[in-house]
Motif scaffolding. Sequence first.
Motif: not given
Length: 761
Positions: A669, A736-738
């Motif tokens: 992330e 927040s991210t992948r």
Amino acid sequence: MIQEEASAKRTPKTIESAADLVIVGGGLTGTCAAITAARAGIKVTLIQDRPVLGGNCSSEVRLWILGATSHMGNNNRWAREGGVIDEIMLENIYRNPDGNPLIFDTVLLEKVIQEINITLLLNTAVFDLDKKTGNGNESDEIEAVHAFCSQNSTKYKVSAPLFCDASGDGIVGFLAGAAFRMGAESMEEFGEKFAPDKAYGELLGHSMYFYSKDAGRPVKFIPPSYALQDITEIPRYKTFNPKDFGCRLWWLEFGGRLDTVHDTEKIKWELWKVVYGAWNYIKNSGEFPESENMTLEWVGTIPGKRESRRFEGDYMLTQQDVVEQKTFEDTAAFGGWSLDLHPADGVYSDQSGCNQWHSKGVYSIPYRCYYSRNISNLFIAGRIISATHVAFASTRVMATSAVGGQAVGIAAALAKKYNCSPREVGTQHLEEYQLELWRSGQYLPQIHIADPADLVQKARISASSNLHLSELPGSDIWNVIEHSVAQMLPVTASIPAITIQIEALENTVLEVELRRSSEVFNHTPDITLETKSIPLSAGKHEVSLEWSAGVTEACYVFVCLMKNELLKVQYSDKRVTGILTVFNATNPAVSNYGKQEPTEDLGVDTFEFWCPQRRPAGRNLAFRLSEPITLFETKNLKNALHRPISAPNAWVAAFTDENPSIKIEWNEEVTVSKIELVFDTDSDHPMENVIYVHPETVMPFCVSDLEIADENGVVIGKISENHQTKQTILLDTPVSTRSLQIRILSKHAQVPAALFEVRCY
């Protein structure tokens, strides 16, 4: 009511203020410097002695903005200047494709007043300055400038740790005691073979233009008494005609034998004499009956200046640097206009109005040219930078000066950040300086940039499709090969066979040459790899061209169909980022007559010009390739190149992809607060701001609408109705991210979607 008794001598109202950077001169250079510095977070006071911004490109003078693109008349492909000047030009073409100089004034003014970090003082002229003192002695630092506004009868004293002279005549540098030159260096001083002699003259003069219009009824013209009475005193008088107006009259020039600073008013009056004398000749000589209904609409009231002082930095750019395209460690900007000298006698000279020699590609300008060598806190920008008279003949043009202003703006921000001098920015913070310049959109030829803060550099990128270019389908357009035409194709090793459609009007021979440039970063096809002669009978033919030659590095090759007016070739309506046709035609406006052939040893190269055509012309050839070109992959999105150079440097979707998208994935992330995207706005298009009428307001390669979603499919950012090269999405709340998905929502019907870059921070 205000009533004052008689008193002793009064002093004007005075306002004192302070800034981080004071820029004197609100021409295009100072404007771009101010916007750049303000966006970098420092407080700027911009002082302009005219009522409008822009200087020579304002409505007061009306000269078109040009630089490395040179009216599309040289071999500098994809060379339009980036950053703030690019943003300004794109905004102008979006709002003002007809080239109204008054509208362009509003574009410049709006860009400046939108920046809260800029204090703008118009109609305000600097007349004095203070230098710091220490131990009773004057230092090499400027402390404040003094200026006066004639409109509000107010004096200003503006203090700052940093100053930039973008005034054209160099008033700040002059008053501060900065080392400068005026006139031409001898050939011996720098070994410049193009250095002029005194007979030709050592200074370029000023110009003044006029606009005319058809009033729809007969209009009488009685010239003022000061108009030139005998137009034949001007050797080129027969070139005056009712059709030319504005800066097409660039050669209406005078003053190179005078002091181009202090004799400006004298020069102006002589130019007025010529302008009104020329219009009298057009209206009353009887040579132009078509002028009966025409009237003067506008005549300049201040001359457009070309040359006066040039200030010395830690390096002086020379002719050889321009022609040989010298690489500098501290490259801060670039140029690409010709070495363009004019006879000092201007319109009274019996020589050609200009003497232009081009280089084979764009050249670099080092940072050391942008600050004074002896005034420690003074930046220099515009036509006064540290260059010899011959190199100045190229660097003086406005788009080149504008990117120099951007170079100064970023440098000033770093000087503030580190509390250091302009010189120390280059000696102590060069890597960061060039990174910030690149982030601002500046093109730095032959400089590799790495951005460690960019999260995309650590990501995997995939796409819904990647263009594997195997063909461009034919249209109904078949054109005679009136001028030799070349299809430019990017290759890396083997060169695929290409099949084209030819119609012979009678029995003839198709001559074909396969060429490339001697330097991969240039686009001058000066090396012939292979030639073919193909006999053709009358009628249509499918011609396949196979090559035994190859290349050892990524570059463009040119499949050249040589001039033959007995042949027609089929064109395609499809356009692709990084794919182009060029023509060995002429463009006399920039001394392009198909081939540059110096008649004597002037220290410049002999080569041919192969230039694109303006849309709606300039189509690609229709062709099929034996092997697809696969240089449009997603990896290009993080190669730090904003334009085609030796390769397209863009991700391009397949023609058949109706819903193009890009996916960016990380192994863990990440937190994203800012996303920057770089679009293709056709950096081959000069986008002249006046005279020319442009066929589009948005470039056909430019993606106008997209959205970005996180790993959960939540849309976190959108761009709508885009017409700019660079767009930034600032997230109200960091995400927040992948992964991120960029979905292209609109594209041109004949152009596949393309992006040069995606950056996340």
